[in-house]
Design an enzyme around this catalytic site. Structure first.
Site, short mmCIF file in Angstrom:
data_model
loop_
_atom_site.label_atom_id
_atom_site.label_comp_id
_atom_site.label_asym_id
_atom_site.label_seq_id
_atom_site.Cartn_x
_atom_site.Cartn_y
_atom_site.Cartn_z
N HIS A 53 72.63 47.52 18.08
CA HIS A 53 72.87 47.89 16.69
C HIS A 53 74.02 47.06 16.14
CE1 HIS A 53 70.94 52.15 17.30
NE2 HIS A 53 70.11 51.15 17.55
N GLU A 55 77.05 47.77 15.10
CA GLU A 55 78.37 48.00 15.68
C GLU A 55 78.50 47.33 17.04
OE1 GLU A 55 77.09 51.91 13.60
OE2 GLU A 55 76.17 50.19 14.61
N CYS A 90 76.55 54.22 19.33
CA CYS A 90 77.51 53.31 18.72
C CYS A 90 78.85 54.00 18.47
CB CYS A 90 76.96 52.75 17.42
SG CYS A 90 75.55 51.63 17.66
N SER A 174 42.55 33.66 -11.73
CA SER A 174 43.91 34.20 -11.69
C SER A 174 44.86 33.36 -10.83
CB SER A 174 43.90 35.63 -11.15
OG SER A 174 43.38 35.68 -9.83
N GLU A 264 49.20 46.06 -3.09
CA GLU A 264 48.97 44.78 -3.73
C GLU A 264 47.76 44.75 -4.65
OE1 GLU A 264 49.85 41.09 -2.29
OE2 GLU A 264 50.92 41.72 -0.50
#
Length: 339
Positions: A53, A55, A90, A174, A264
């Site tokens: 992570h 940290e 962490c 298009s 989409e």
């Protein structure tokens, strides 16, 4: 108490988080900055799933540099975890390193954390400041936060149109309304998404591959979801084919760990998500093109708001020039109670 330095360091941590946005899901994309009492600064960001992570990444950089972190301050964009998952906690790592103050932008809504990481730091005697740059962090982490709070993915509806709101010419052509810079940005948006949703009509008409080609895709292509049945041999295969109400589809995608879904098209599917109030962010790519008539297809197919008072409204999050085009990010006002 937040200081100007806290804001500066947190803004840098948010930049680090945004830089790994397409890499870390289903884990959150987090940034961390640590400064020693003598002014040395190290940085870290979350790695791909299974890796450290933010940290831990910053602490590793400090170890490599031979820095003494006793009395240091850490700025983290999301509450440090306090549980054992694929990696050690962490919060414990920050305590063990001798960090004395931790500035956190947001509490993590994941039930495995949800205040427990900050509490662990306080119990260990660290000074904890929560809420620095919280609004900016919430924007950066919106899909993750939405998924953890609702169980559903964050839905982004992507639309591309002329300035007069047309998605194609009357003859159906298009490609391409928008320019290469806007198309590359749209592919980056696709790379950030865990799944892409289209209708079977779009698959039959355009045979899209829905892959990421014009942007880095560290996790590969997103899962492709077709509402309806895709013809055999279509480029979209392999894909998930789903029908029925959209809510259960989103529930299923959320249960699979998908944080963000990119819708989409086409205009019928766009209208279905919009009408149901399921869109969490609209992303419109607008080209400096005017068809100048009412015989070209528009963004949505289906009945719209009957009055101005009933029209959907929202807040412009940002407007970004992309070559000759514009990207407009719109956050809708809630139309209904969401899942």
């Amino acid at each position: 108490m937040t200081t100007d330095l806290d804001t500066e360091r947190m803004q840098r941590a948010l930049e680090l988080a945004a830089g790994v946005r397409a890499l870390t899901p289903p884990n959150p994309w987090v940034g961390c900055v640590i400064e020693t009492v003598t002014g040395e600064v190290v940085e870290g960001a979350t790695h791909a799933v299974g890796g450290p992570h933010a940290e831990a990444d910053a602490l590793a950089a400090a170890r490599i540099a031979g820095l003494d972190l006793r009395g240091s301050t850490a700025w983290v964009t999301l509450e440090p975890c306090s549980h054992h998952g694929r990696t050690p906690p962490c919060a414990d790592a920050l305590v063990a390193a001798g960090v004395s103050r931790v500035v956190i932008a947001l509490e993590d809504p994941d039930p495995k954390v949800a205040g427990q990481g900050a509490a662990r730091l306080v119990e260990a005697g660290l000074d904890v400041t929560l809420g620095t740059c919280a609004d900016a962090a919430a924007d950066v982490l919106a899909p993750y936060l939405h998924h953890r709070r609702t169980g559903r993915p964050f839905v982004v509806l992507k639309l591309a149109a002329s300035l007069d709101g047309r998605t194609a010419a009357p003859d159906g052509t298009s490609q391409w309304i928008t320019g290469p810079t806007a198309r590359a940005d749209a592919h980056a948006l696709r790379a950030e998404s865990d799944a892409v949703v289209v209708g079977a009509g779009t698959v039959r008409a355009d045979d899209p591959s829905l892959t990421v080609r014009d942007a880095p895709a560290p996790r590969g292509d997103p899962v492709r979801v077709v509402l309806g049945t895709a013809p055999p041999g279509a480029k979209v295969h392999p894909c998930l084919e789903r029908g029925g109400d959209l809510g259960p589809v989103l529930d299923e995608l959320g249960s699979l760990g998908h944080l963000q879904v990119l819708v989409e098209g086409g205009a019928t599917v766009a209208h279905a998500f919009h009408r149901a109030g399921l869109v969490d962010r609209y992303v419109l790519y607008l080209a400096p093109v005017l068809f100048g008539g009412d015989d070209a297809p528009g963004l949505f197919t289906g009945p719209g708001a009957p009055t101005l008072a009933a029209a959907a409204r929202g807040r412009l999050r940002r407007v970004t020039p992309l070559g000759d085009d514009l990207r407009v990010d719109l956050e809708p006002e809630p139309l209904q109670e969401r899942h």
